[in-house]
Structures are given as C-alpha cells and as structure tokens.
Design a protein around this motif. Structure first.
Motif, mmCIF file in Angstrom:
data_model
loop_
_atom_site.group_PDB
_atom_site.id
_atom_site.type_symbol
_atom_site.label_atom_id
_atom_site.label_comp_id
_atom_site.label_asym_id
_atom_site.label_seq_id
_atom_site.Cartn_x
_atom_site.Cartn_y
_atom_site.Cartn_z
ATOM 1 N N TYR A 1 -11.698 -6.052 12.868
ATOM 2 C CA TYR A 1 -12.954 -5.433 13.312
ATOM 3 C C TYR A 1 -13.705 -6.530 14.050
ATOM 4 N N ASP B 1 -18.679 2.568 17.182
ATOM 5 C CA ASP B 1 -17.654 2.200 16.208
ATOM 6 C C ASP B 1 -18.269 1.584 14.953
ATOM 7 N N GLU B 2 -19.428 0.995 15.127
ATOM 8 C CA GLU B 2 -20.006 0.296 13.992
ATOM 9 C C GLU B 2 -20.466 1.249 12.892
ATOM 10 N N VAL B 3 -20.654 2.488 13.206
ATOM 11 C CA VAL B 3 -21.093 3.401 12.164
ATOM 12 C C VAL B 3 -20.051 4.467 11.843
ATOM 13 N N VAL B 4 -18.923 4.465 12.524
ATOM 14 C CA VAL B 4 -17.882 5.360 12.049
ATOM 15 C C VAL B 4 -17.360 4.805 10.740
ATOM 16 N N GLY B 5 -16.508 5.573 10.128
ATOM 17 C CA GLY B 5 -16.054 5.188 8.804
ATOM 18 C C GLY B 5 -16.350 6.345 7.888
ATOM 19 N N GLN B 6 -15.814 6.246 6.717
ATOM 20 C CA GLN B 6 -16.041 7.311 5.748
ATOM 21 C C GLN B 6 -16.569 6.712 4.466
ATOM 22 N N LYS B 7 -17.349 7.507 3.767
ATOM 23 C CA LYS B 7 -17.892 7.036 2.502
ATOM 24 C C LYS B 7 -16.759 6.760 1.517
ATOM 25 N N ILE B 8 -16.785 5.574 0.958
ATOM 26 C CA ILE B 8 -15.722 5.213 0.023
ATOM 27 C C ILE B 8 -15.727 6.159 -1.178
ATOM 28 N N GLY C 1 -20.187 0.394 1.192
ATOM 29 C CA GLY C 1 -20.049 1.758 0.700
ATOM 30 C C GLY C 1 -19.250 2.641 1.639
ATOM 31 N N TYR C 2 -18.970 2.143 2.836
ATOM 32 C CA TYR C 2 -18.168 2.887 3.799
ATOM 33 C C TYR C 2 -16.860 2.133 4.059
ATOM 34 N N ALA C 3 -15.847 2.895 4.460
ATOM 35 C CA ALA C 3 -14.560 2.287 4.756
ATOM 36 C C ALA C 3 -14.190 2.563 6.202
ATOM 37 N N GLY D 1 -19.457 -0.307 22.097
ATOM 38 C CA GLY D 1 -18.978 -0.755 20.799
ATOM 39 C C GLY D 1 -19.752 -0.220 19.630
ATOM 40 N N LEU E 1 -17.828 -6.607 18.641
ATOM 41 C CA LEU E 1 -18.341 -5.460 19.379
ATOM 42 C C LEU E 1 -18.179 -4.167 18.597
ATOM 43 N N GLY E 2 -17.625 -4.259 17.420
ATOM 44 C CA GLY E 2 -17.463 -3.069 16.599
ATOM 45 C C GLY E 2 -16.161 -2.339 16.829
ATOM 46 N N ARG F 1 -21.221 -1.837 6.826
ATOM 47 C CA ARG F 1 -21.799 -0.725 6.084
ATOM 48 C C ARG F 1 -21.202 -0.673 4.687
ATOM 49 N N HIS G 1 -16.044 -1.273 5.254
ATOM 50 C CA HIS G 1 -16.712 -1.502 6.535
ATOM 51 C C HIS G 1 -17.514 -2.806 6.459
ATOM 52 N N PHE H 1 -10.044 5.045 10.287
ATOM 53 C CA PHE H 1 -11.043 6.049 10.660
ATOM 54 C C PHE H 1 -11.732 5.592 11.934
ATOM 55 N N THR I 1 -26.480 10.849 5.738
ATOM 56 C CA THR I 1 -25.284 10.369 6.425
ATOM 57 C C THR I 1 -25.536 10.332 7.927
ATOM 58 N N ILE I 2 -25.187 9.223 8.509
ATOM 59 C CA ILE I 2 -25.356 9.093 9.953
ATOM 60 C C ILE I 2 -24.230 9.823 10.648
#
Lengths: 169, 305
Positions: free
Chosen positions: B287, A131-138, B202-204, A128, B290-291, B200, B197, B304, A103-104
């Motif tokens: 989204y 933000d591109e890698v935030v998020g949570q695993k579904i 698998g990610y939300a 920016g 720029l993310g 990404r 996402h 999130f 997990t990043i």
C-alpha cells in the motif's frame, strides 16, 4: 448553513498538505514537509484562520431526512481545504458520502489547482485518495487474525473522524 | 531476574494463550491442549533470543559490536539471520542493513526510547565491509547492530519449531502482532487473516488465506505509520542515507518462513518486488503513499480495491 467549522477546514488542509508532501519530489517535497510541520505544531484551537479560503457549500442531509434513525446523519458532506506551497496557496475540495452507520461510501477529491506542479500533485492525490478509504470492515469479515498496524489516527483519519462527528445526529 | 512475560500462568493444559514479549503481543494457538512444559519452553526460547539480540538490553552481542571493532562471536542461532540480511543487503543495493542501528538511534529510536530526532540523518556503516566467519562477525569499526527487520519473524519461526518439537504433528499458529506462522492441523480449513488498512484501523484492504500445505506458511506485515514519533520519522530507514522511507506505507508478505517474510516486508519499502523475487520466494501486497494497493498475482487471498 455551514456544515464545517474553520477548524475542520484546517484539518483537511493539513491532510492535503501532508499527503501531497509524500507525492512530491525532493526540493518541493522538503518545503511541503516544512509546511506540514508548521501546521502540525500549531494548535487545533487556532481555528480562525490558517490561510484557508473556503467556499463552504456543505450540503448535509441530501438524503431528505430518510436515514436519521442511526447514529449519523447520512448524506454528502463537502469541505474545501487549502495549503501553502512554494507556488502560492492551493486548495482542494473533498466530498465525503456517509451512511447512517457512519460508513464512508465515497470520497471524491476535486483538484482546484490551475497551474504549476500543484496540478500534477493534486491529480495524483485525487486519483489515489479514493483507494485510501476503500476496504471492508474487519468486523464483517470471516477472519481469524488481523495483520497490520493498529495505529492512532493519522491526519486523514482525524479529518474523517471530524466529518463523522459533524454528521452525528 | 524478573520472570519473562510469556511464562505459563497456569499448570493446566491449554490450547491457546497470549502474552507480552519483546515489546509486542503474542498469541499461540494449538489444535490440542498443551502442557506447561511446552509453554515454558516457548517462554525460554523468546527470553534467550531477546537476551542475545536486543538492541534495547545491555549484555547482548549488540553491546560488544558497539564497543569496538574485532571478532565478535554471535549467538548460535545467528546463521539464518545473517544469511537473510546478506541477501537483502545485496538485493536492495545496500539500502537494507543490520548496521542501521546508529541511524535509528540518531533519530531517537534508542534504548531509552527518547524519540527525539537529532538534526539530519546518519548513514549506516557499510555492511558489505563486515565479514561473517561463523560464528564470528568480523568488524572493522564499531557500529550498532539492529536485527529488527528480520529478527522478530525469525523468532516466530523458532517458537513454532519449539512447539512442533513438543507437540509433533499439531496444527500451530504463532502470532506476534504482524508476524505470523501457521502450520495447519490435519483437515483444518485455511487460516484467513485480514490485512489491516494502514490508515483506517478496523478496516481491511484484503484477506490472506493461508492453507499452509504442506508445511508452515508465514505472513508478515509492516507499516511505517505504526511507529511514527515525529513528522515523517519512523523505523524503516534507507541505510545508505539514514533517512526514513517515503514511497510505501504498508507491506504484507507471505513466504514459507517468517524470517524471510519479515525481512522482505521491510525490504519492500526499499526495493521493487521484482528485484527481490529474483532470489527469494514470496508473494506480496503493498500500500503506497498515494493510497494505491498493489499485489503479486499469486498472493493467496483477496484484495478489496
């Protein structure tokens, strides 16, 4: 020790180029797009030199070997990517922290540009990108449905995947 | 003719079934078992819509509009579709248009899925010059009709209506991969939907919570990186230029019906949410390139970020 092969730097360079292209205005954006196209059509086997001048300071295993039980070697990874702009070759530094599960946990982009439009573009990019890698695993969410686009890996994912592959024990 | 994908595969009553139709995966959930007649009705409704409207099938109204100028009788269900396109064409100052099919074909998004972009971009003919005299569309020049921005959502609404006719009062969820309608059963908890996402899998980036009360609620998602077939080439175009959009990567919209939610999910690539909310009732998440994740304060759910 080198934690990144030139091919990996190349991938990050492509990411930087294409994302920056999105942020730029008409004239420069078009040229950045062109650069991106050229990169995309070249093969990833072209690993020796893509104009990437890299100071490789990758430090894997900052976790002092504590979390080696998982699939990945936890730690902080760093790569520097470069890309061509109308104003010359520019570079960005990318730090990725991953845990033993792959997990990043954090991504930090450090702009390296010193002058011109690249300073602005890189700062926007750096602001920016976290933000591109935030998020949570579904998988970990209590949801019944998913709305969005299951998609093939884009440039950023490709770079991240490369980093995860590099970190695999 | 081949049996359409959604045809029932069993005579048993089932409460959940999945199928492929109009190029995407569907899952229907009902809070009670549904017999084959209702499932057959769903299949027939989807087949009729596809036959009438698809840009990818010969014999549809799209062929007639493409063949020449004139008065073209549109399918009986055309009214709400034309209405939502008219509204969004106006609110986006012409950027969103059902006349954009030719621009898409120029970029290779054609019936043969050639996916080979020709050089440059082709603007769409002016939808503002087309007259709607129900049930006739009066055109002054041939063009390629494309209802892809709202048609799928509208069809999800129509399928939900078919089910409500067959199983009155039931809780129903119709999910066509990105376009979803939910009508809650009595006492059912809110339906939680992960907002995937865009970069990404698998990610939300968040979770929408649809309580549906008192009637149906719709959630539609759109992402330009879902169908990218060349560098920077995807399916959401500015009709005024024929060029793919660049500022926004993904959108999610909650509205009372999927026709509106689907259309607005596309329009958000072309115009600011505040402009669209002047006439249409919806909540939104975007989204951007720029993310950055943005949302209306009244979006039902959590983000999130």
């Amino acid at each position: 020790m080198s934690s990144f092969s030139p091919a990996r730097r190349w991938l990050l360079a492509v990411v930087a180029t294409s994302t920056l292209a999105l942020t730029t205005g008409c004239g420069i954006g078009q040229q950045a797009d062109d650069t991106s196209s050229a990169d995309d059509t070249s093969s990833s086997t072209e690993s020796t030199d893509t104009g990437s001048s890299s100071t490789d300071e990758g430090t894997d295993d900052t976790g002092a070997g504590a979390e080696t039980g998982g699939t990945y070697t936890a730690g902080e990874y760093e790569a520097e990517g470069s890309y061509d702009t109308p104003g010359g070759t520019q570079s960005v530094s990318v730090d990725v922290t991953i845990d033993a599960e792959g997990t990043i946990e954090a991504v930090e982009v450090t702009p390296q540009a010193e002058s011109g439009n690249s300073v602005q573009f890189q700062n926007e990019f750096a602001d920016g990108i976290a933000d591109e890698v935030v998020g949570q695993k579904i998988d970990g969410l209590s949801v019944s449905k998913v709305a969005g686009s299951s998609l093939t890996s884009g440039g950023f994912n490709a770079a991240i995947d490369e980093i995860l592959a590099e970190a695999q024990a | 003719m081949a049996t359409p994908g959604p045809a029932p595969t069993t005579d048993d009553d089932v409460s959940s079934w999945s199928f492929e139709a109009i190029g995407t995966s569907w899952t229907v959930d009902v809070d009670r078992p549904v017999g084959p007649a209702a499932r057959r009705a769903v299949a027939d409704r989807i087949e009729a819509f596809d036959r009438d409207w698809s840009r990818f099938r010969s014999g549809s109204v799209v062929d007639a509009v493409r063949a020449g100028a004139g008065r073209h009788r549109l399918p009986d269900d055309a009214g709400p579709l034309v209405e939502v396109y008219d509204a969004l064409h106006r609110l986006t100052a012409g950027a969103m248009s059902p006349a954009v099919g030719g621009s898409l074909e120029h970029l290779g998004y054609d019936a043969a899925y050639s996916l080979r972009p020709a050089p440059g971009h082709v603007p769409a003919p002016d939808w503002g010059a087309v007259r709607w005299e129900p049930p006739y569309l009066v055109t002054g020049e041939p063009f390629v009709l494309d209802v892809g921005a709202a048609g799928k959502g509208y069809l999800v609404d129509l399928v939900a209506e078919v089910l409500e006719q067959h199983v009155a009062g039931a809780g129903v969820t119709v999910d066509a991969s990105g376009d979803l309608v939910h009508r809650p059963g009595q006492g059912a908890p809110p339906l939680r939907v992960a907002l995937e996402h865009p970069r990404r899998p698998g990610y939300a980036v968040g979770v929408a919570s649809l309580d549906g009360a008192p009637g149906r609620r719709a959630l539609c998602a759109s992402a330009t990186n879902r169908r990218t077939w060349a560098d920077g080439v995807h399916h959401v175009l500015d009709a005024r230029t024929g060029a793919p959009t660049t500022d926004v990567l993904a959108t999610w919209v909650v509205a009372d019906d999927a026709r509106t939610a689907d259309a607005v999910a596309t329009a958000l690539f072309l115009a600011p949410p505040e402009t669209l909310r002047r006439e249409l009732d919806f909540t939104w998440v975007t989204y951007d390139a720029l993310g950055a994740l943005r949302a209306s304060p009244d979006f039902p759910g959590e983000l999130f970020r």
